[in-house]
Enzyme design. Structure first.
Site, PDB file in Angstrom:
ATOM      1  N   HIS A   8       0.868  14.381  12.122  1.00 37.65           N
ATOM      2  CA  HIS A   8       0.016  15.717  12.003  1.00 37.65           C
ATOM      3  C   HIS A   8      -0.505  16.111  13.533  1.00 37.65           C
ATOM      4  CE1 HIS A   8      -1.157  15.634   7.415  1.00 37.65           C
ATOM      5  NE2 HIS A   8      -0.054  15.836   7.596  1.00 37.65           N
ATOM      6  N   ASN A  67      -0.579   8.327   3.371  1.00 43.82           N
ATOM      7  CA  ASN A  67      -0.868   8.902   4.506  1.00 43.82           C
ATOM      8  C   ASN A  67      -0.100   8.276   5.629  1.00 43.82           C
ATOM      9  OD1 ASN A  67      -2.198  11.370   3.589  1.00 43.82           O
ATOM     10  ND2 ASN A  67      -4.092   9.912   3.291  1.00 43.82           N
ATOM     11  N   LYS A  71       5.175   7.694  -6.645  1.00 45.51           N
ATOM     12  CA  LYS A  71       4.114   8.429  -6.496  1.00 45.51           C
ATOM     13  C   LYS A  71       3.201   8.606  -7.601  1.00 45.51           C
ATOM     14  CE  LYS A  71       2.489  12.241  -3.977  1.00 45.51           C
ATOM     15  NZ  LYS A  71       2.655  13.505  -3.089  1.00 45.51           N
ATOM     16  N   ARG A  75      -4.353   5.946  -2.941  1.00 43.80           N
ATOM     17  CA  ARG A  75      -3.571   6.923  -2.650  1.00 43.80           C
ATOM     18  C   ARG A  75      -3.630   7.248  -1.017  1.00 43.80           C
ATOM     19  NH1 ARG A  75      -3.185  12.907  -5.324  1.00 43.80           N
ATOM     20  NH2 ARG A  75      -1.404  13.749  -3.909  1.00 43.80           N
ATOM     21  N   GLU A  89      -7.477  10.808  -3.926  1.00 44.50           N
ATOM     22  CA  GLU A  89      -7.529  10.031  -2.536  1.00 44.50           C
ATOM     23  C   GLU A  89      -8.658   9.446  -2.098  1.00 44.50           C
ATOM     24  OE1 GLU A  89      -4.606  11.787   0.387  1.00 44.50           O
ATOM     25  OE2 GLU A  89      -6.310  11.715   1.442  1.00 44.50           O
TER      26      GLU A  89
END
Length: 349
Positions: free
Chosen positions: A237, A230, A212, A226, A222
């Site tokens: 989500h 996700n 990371k 990055r 992001e």
């Protein structure tokens, strides 16, 4: 101790056996007086250990659980910080899992236009992912993590002894994020997950921290690479929002998302390895993670939830899909095609 540059200076990360060397690390970073933000579960377990090592001016205790990661909780923390009162030399120390880290970090980001924050994660999920990189947020009725700020911590202190008080569900939730990191960034770690029943926490945490840091150093906000972190989150989500926040832990929802998104990547020709979804299912089952959608969810509700994802634009959602282990590619999926992620028919328009 690892160090890397951020928009707020330098962030240091220590993965250590205990909390004992926290004072030395904080002294090196110039931390003086602190306000501790924790929750009602973690404080009785680890609060006194931390307060014995760090000069804490006040302790703010939050209710425990994802369902409390709200604007109301965040507002309460900001209000209590101001009432302490704090000044710009005060450091906010977040002791707890991802919810505490997010709420405390977001409160620190806006109080007096920005206070330093130290993350002391006490869950596997927070150690391997949530505490590093400065993404802080709270949930909104319309979606997860929709209100927040980028606010990199001054220091992250992952004391592995705190994992001893986690239950099996919390460990499993952390492992979901470990699988994500391995799939997206670390083929060697993925191979270990396939070969070993349960790799040691110390090695796993250090591998995920290193992966990371490499991504965040390149792309803190992001805008590029990055986004691969996700992976599994578009579906995950949507599951969390549809079930209700806190019903299914985040890392478990992410694991389901990894499998379904890999299925979609194979169907659409993005993924070169047609066996990848089954490899993910095998890892998930070995680690005690769910690999299928919970029963009873309406695909139309999942599509509606996914369409509100914060990575969305007017007509598309950017979904990172696996090409192979260790290699992801962002795909702009039209919102009208989101049903494909859930094996659902399109919603009539």
């Amino acid at each position: 101790m690892r160090r890397f540059a951020t928009s707020r200076g330098v962030c240091s990360v220590a993965v250590t056996p205990t909390l004992d060397d926290l004072p030395t690390c904080l002294a090196e970073r110039g931390v003086g007086e602190a306000v501790l933000v924790t929750d009602e579960v973690v404080d009785p377990l680890w609060g006194d250990r931390l307060r014995a090592r760090v000069p804490v001016r006040a302790t703010l205790r939050l209710p425990s659980g994802e369902e409390h990661k709200t604007l109301a909780t965040w507002e309460r923390v900001v209000d209590e910080l101001l009432r302490v009162p704090v000044d710009r030399a005060t450091t906010v120390v977040a002791l707890g899992g991802g919810v505490v880290g997010d709420v405390a970090g977001f409160a620190a980001a806006v109080t007096l236009r920005g206070l330093d924050v130290v993350q002391v994660p006490t869950t596997l999920l927070a150690m391997v992912d949530a505490s590093i990189g400065g993404k802080t947020a709270v949930d909104h009725p319309l979606g997860k993590n929709l209100v927040g700020a980028f606010h990199p911590p001054l220091h992250v202190h992952a004391a592995l002894e705190t994992l001893s008080t986690l239950d099996a569900v919390q460990i499993a939730a952390g492992r979901g994020e470990v699988v994500k990191t391995a799939l997206a960034l670390d083929a060697g770690l993925f191979a270990r997950l396939e070969a070993e029943a349960a790799p040691g926490h110390a090695d796993v945490v250090r591998a995920c921290v290193d992966a990371k840091i490499a991504v965040v150093t390149e792309d803190e906000r992001e805008q590029g690479r990055r986004v691969v972190l996700n992976a599994g989150h578009t579906v995950g989500h949507a599951i969390e929002r549809t079930l209700g926040y806190g019903v299914l832990p985040h890392g478990l929802a992410v694991m389901i998302g990894l499998v379904l998104e890999a299925d979609h990547a194979v169907r659409t020709g993005v993924c070169e390895d047609s066996s990848l979804p089954d490899r993910l299912r095998a890892i998930g089952r070995r680690l005690g993670l769910p690999v299928e959608l919970p029963a009873g969810l309406d695909p139309a509700d999942l599509v509606a939830a996914a369409s509100l994802d914060k990575k969305g634009r007017a007509d598309t959602i950017r979904v990172p899909l696996p090409v192979r282990v260790g290699c992801m590619v962002p795909v702009d999926l039209p919102k009208r095609d989101l049903h494909h992620l859930f094996h659902a028919r399109p919603t009539p328009t």
